[in-house]
Scaffold this motif. Structure first.
Motif, mmCIF file in Angstrom:
data_model
loop_
_atom_site.group_PDB
_atom_site.id
_atom_site.type_symbol
_atom_site.label_atom_id
_atom_site.label_comp_id
_atom_site.label_asym_id
_atom_site.label_seq_id
_atom_site.Cartn_x
_atom_site.Cartn_y
_atom_site.Cartn_z
ATOM 1 N N ILE A 117 1.052 -1.155 0.002
ATOM 2 C CA ILE A 117 0.022 0.118 -0.061
ATOM 3 C C ILE A 117 0.919 1.207 -0.044
ATOM 4 N N LEU B 26 -2.659 6.567 4.027
ATOM 5 C CA LEU B 26 -4.477 6.336 4.556
ATOM 6 C C LEU B 26 -4.724 7.052 5.584
ATOM 7 N N GLU C 115 -9.253 4.084 7.264
ATOM 8 C CA GLU C 115 -8.620 2.868 6.348
ATOM 9 C C GLU C 115 -7.896 2.246 7.052
#
Length: 258
Positions: free
Chosen positions: A114, A118, A122
């Protein structure tokens, strides 16, 4: 290999038995413990000085799924201590650099990346899928957010920090109702934080702390004794290590109120 496949894995194949044989020989791990590692999901937040050794050792140890979270790119100044990256990764997203080099180390595991920042909602949703979370970030805001989300999800949080010659380490195992949380150690209004970019850090110090985070994560996954309720303080200059008791703060604005 998906997360569901990891969780439903029922046996180790011959290649895995050979690869992990030195761990399987250990009575605290044995075959069942190694299989448990292969069925587990660890999330590493931060692929810098701490996340580098932590990710390398978790990958080598055979943790079945690693999720790597970092929105930064590899810079030449990182290579002094961030050993999961190489010179040919400069300019690349740290999570992609790390995935490339971890996959070269162990193709038996799944690695998810990722690369975007975030928000807390999230992060909370992601943490729900984890068996253990490693906080390898370098700022209080991220640490407090991970503390909150892991507390809510009842997921063990392995937290490390390092600067100059010094390091510290603790595990907050929120499966244990008596575990303190990160805010029991550092209240959110505790003051200004120190950063490596301003104060420097010796390369092997982050290696020590990150490697110890990997050990704590493995123990948490296998439900072996961890540093829950303790704080380890490392002074690499004098090679002195102290372990202090860290109790749940009855006045903590976070865990004592919930």
């Amino acid at each position: 290999m998906t997360t569901d496949n990891i969780a439903s894995k029922t046996e180790l194949n011959d290649a895995e038995l050979s690869r992990y044989s030195r761990q399987i020989l250990m009575p605290e791990i044995d075959y069942e413990g190694q299989l448990k590692l292969a069925q587990s999901h660890a999330i590493i937040f931060g692929l810098g000085g701490l996340g580098s050794p932590a990710s390398l050792y978790l990958a080598a140890a055979g943790v079945g799924k690693l999720t790597l979270v970092d929105f930064d790119e590899v810079d030449d100044s990182n290579l002094q201590r961030q050993i999961v990256h190489r010179e040919n990764n400069i300019g690349q997203a740290k999570v992609e650099s790390a995935k490339q080099n971890l996959t070269a180390l162990n193709h038996h595991i799944e690695i998810q990346t990722i690369a975007n920042k975030l928000d807390e909602a999230e992060v909370a949703e992601l943490v729900k899928s984890a068996d253990v979370v490693l906080d390898c970030t370098d700022n209080f805001a991220s640490r407090f957010a991970l503390n909150r989300t892991c507390f809510q999800a009842k997921v063990p949080l392995v937290s490390g920090a390092a600067i100059r010659w010094e390091g510290q380490l603790s595990t907050y195992d929120f499966r244990d109702l008596n575990s303190p949380c990160y805010q029991c150690l550092y209240p959110e209004d505790s003051g200004q934080e120190l950063t490596c970019s301003q104060n420097g850090v010796l390369s092997p110090v982050v290696g020590m702390v990150g490697s110890m985070q990997a050990i704590e994560a493995v123990k948490a996954l296998l439900k072996l004794p961890t540093l829950t309720g303790k704080l380890m303080i490392i002074d690499a200059y004098t090679m002195m290590i102290r372990t202090l008791n860290l109790k749940k703060d009855s006045n903590c604005n976070h865990c004592s109120q919930q």
